[in-house]
Scaffold this motif. Sequence first.
Motif, mmCIF file in Angstrom:
data_model
loop_
_atom_site.group_PDB
_atom_site.id
_atom_site.type_symbol
_atom_site.label_atom_id
_atom_site.label_comp_id
_atom_site.label_asym_id
_atom_site.label_seq_id
_atom_site.Cartn_x
_atom_site.Cartn_y
_atom_site.Cartn_z
ATOM 1 N N GLY A 1 -35.635 0.245 43.485
ATOM 2 C CA GLY A 1 -35.998 -0.310 42.389
ATOM 3 C C GLY A 1 -36.988 0.338 41.270
ATOM 4 N N ALA A 2 -37.469 1.761 41.917
ATOM 5 C CA ALA A 2 -38.419 2.584 41.396
ATOM 6 C C ALA A 2 -38.096 2.902 39.770
ATOM 7 N N VAL A 3 -36.774 3.239 39.621
ATOM 8 C CA VAL A 3 -36.340 3.730 38.419
ATOM 9 C C VAL A 3 -36.663 2.647 37.442
ATOM 10 N N GLN A 4 -35.975 1.440 37.830
ATOM 11 C CA GLN A 4 -35.883 0.223 36.967
ATOM 12 C C GLN A 4 -37.340 -0.352 36.634
ATOM 13 N N ASP A 5 -38.243 -0.057 37.695
ATOM 14 C CA ASP A 5 -39.793 -0.407 37.377
ATOM 15 C C ASP A 5 -40.358 0.423 36.109
ATOM 16 N N GLN A 6 -39.982 1.711 36.409
ATOM 17 C CA GLN A 6 -40.389 2.571 35.320
ATOM 18 C C GLN A 6 -39.960 2.488 34.044
ATOM 19 N N ILE A 7 -38.778 2.080 34.119
ATOM 20 C CA ILE A 7 -38.088 1.586 32.490
ATOM 21 C C ILE A 7 -38.779 0.348 32.051
ATOM 22 N N ASP A 8 -38.812 -0.491 32.797
ATOM 23 C CA ASP A 8 -39.759 -1.946 32.498
ATOM 24 C C ASP A 8 -41.009 -1.522 32.004
ATOM 25 N N ALA A 9 -41.834 -0.528 32.650
ATOM 26 C CA ALA A 9 -43.059 -0.570 32.388
ATOM 27 C C ALA A 9 -43.091 0.142 31.041
ATOM 28 N N THR A 10 -42.246 1.131 30.720
ATOM 29 C CA THR A 10 -42.098 1.858 29.590
ATOM 30 C C THR A 10 -41.903 1.034 28.252
ATOM 31 N N VAL A 11 -40.849 0.027 28.419
ATOM 32 C CA VAL A 11 -40.562 -0.867 27.454
ATOM 33 C C VAL A 11 -41.579 -1.757 27.192
ATOM 34 N N ASN A 12 -42.546 -2.202 28.329
ATOM 35 C CA ASN A 12 -43.557 -3.158 28.099
ATOM 36 C C ASN A 12 -44.776 -2.487 27.384
ATOM 37 N N ASP A 13 -44.819 -1.207 27.697
ATOM 38 C CA ASP A 13 -45.861 -0.391 26.892
ATOM 39 C C ASP A 13 -45.418 -0.388 25.517
ATOM 40 N N GLY A 14 -44.192 -0.053 24.844
ATOM 41 C CA GLY A 14 -43.896 -0.051 23.750
ATOM 42 C C GLY A 14 -43.906 -1.416 23.094
ATOM 43 N N VAL A 15 -43.767 -2.588 23.593
ATOM 44 C CA VAL A 15 -43.993 -3.838 23.070
ATOM 45 C C VAL A 15 -45.460 -3.965 22.730
ATOM 46 N N GLN A 16 -46.293 -3.924 23.702
ATOM 47 C CA GLN A 16 -47.523 -4.022 23.440
ATOM 48 C C GLN A 16 -48.173 -3.269 22.212
ATOM 49 N N ARG A 17 -47.754 -1.970 22.124
ATOM 50 C CA ARG A 17 -48.192 -1.128 21.194
ATOM 51 C C ARG A 17 -47.746 -1.834 19.967
ATOM 52 N N ALA A 18 -46.546 -2.193 19.680
ATOM 53 C CA ALA A 18 -46.006 -2.602 18.535
ATOM 54 C C ALA A 18 -46.912 -4.082 18.179
ATOM 55 N N ARG A 19 -47.015 -4.971 19.103
ATOM 56 C CA ARG A 19 -47.828 -6.075 18.828
ATOM 57 C C ARG A 19 -49.229 -5.732 18.307
ATOM 58 N N GLN A 20 -49.885 -4.755 18.814
ATOM 59 C CA GLN A 20 -51.350 -4.503 18.492
ATOM 60 C C GLN A 20 -51.349 -3.952 16.912
ATOM 61 N N GLN A 21 -50.073 -3.426 16.586
ATOM 62 C CA GLN A 21 -50.032 -2.866 14.987
ATOM 63 C C GLN A 21 -49.895 -4.117 14.132
ATOM 64 N N LEU A 22 -49.319 -5.218 14.544
ATOM 65 C CA LEU A 22 -49.038 -6.192 13.770
ATOM 66 C C LEU A 22 -50.394 -6.678 13.144
ATOM 67 N N ARG A 23 -50.221 -7.089 11.718
ATOM 68 C CA ARG A 23 -51.449 -7.597 11.053
ATOM 69 C C ARG A 23 -51.789 -9.133 11.621
ATOM 70 N N GLN A 24 -52.971 -9.397 11.643
ATOM 71 C CA GLN A 24 -53.551 -10.645 12.044
ATOM 72 C C GLN A 24 -54.607 -11.235 11.038
ATOM 73 N N GLY A 25 -54.733 -12.448 11.116
ATOM 74 C CA GLY A 25 -55.634 -13.016 10.201
ATOM 75 C C GLY A 25 -54.942 -13.989 9.158
ATOM 76 N N PRO A 26 -55.914 -14.455 8.199
ATOM 77 C CA PRO A 26 -54.964 -15.423 7.221
ATOM 78 C C PRO A 26 -54.367 -14.576 6.146
ATOM 79 N N GLY A 27 -54.509 -13.512 5.783
ATOM 80 C CA GLY A 27 -53.687 -12.852 4.762
ATOM 81 C C GLY A 27 -54.647 -12.946 3.372
ATOM 82 N N LEU A 28 -53.885 -12.544 2.386
ATOM 83 C CA LEU A 28 -54.474 -12.596 1.046
ATOM 84 C C LEU A 28 -53.874 -13.762 0.190
ATOM 85 N N THR A 29 -54.559 -14.383 -0.597
ATOM 86 C CA THR A 29 -54.195 -15.564 -1.459
ATOM 87 C C THR A 29 -53.489 -14.875 -2.463
#
Length: 87
Positions: free
Chosen positions: A9-37
């Motif tokens: 399962g090492a190959v699948q573990d590596q694929i999963d880790a790569t996907v998880n890293d990509g998801v984390q990077r995308a989530r960090q780029q999302l805006r946060q906070g109340p936004g503008l009025t």
Amino acid sequence: MATGWAGDGAVQDQIDATVNDGVQRARQQLRQGPGLTHCEECEAPIPAARRAAVPGVRLCVACQQERDSERAAGLYNRRGSKDSQLR
């Protein structure tokens, strides 16, 4: 059964880790906070429901749709493929 250096399962573990890293990077780029009025482009008021639904919103619906359509227009190959040009 011996598999060499990599465990089962090492190959699948590596694929999963790569996907998880990509998801984390995308989530960090999302805006946060109340936004503008008010929209930063046209100064129209942004409804409270939109501000609650889209964290960090900066544009009204009309301006966001216009911006999205501009981005989508650049994704198409308007010249066509070689096959369509040979016909």
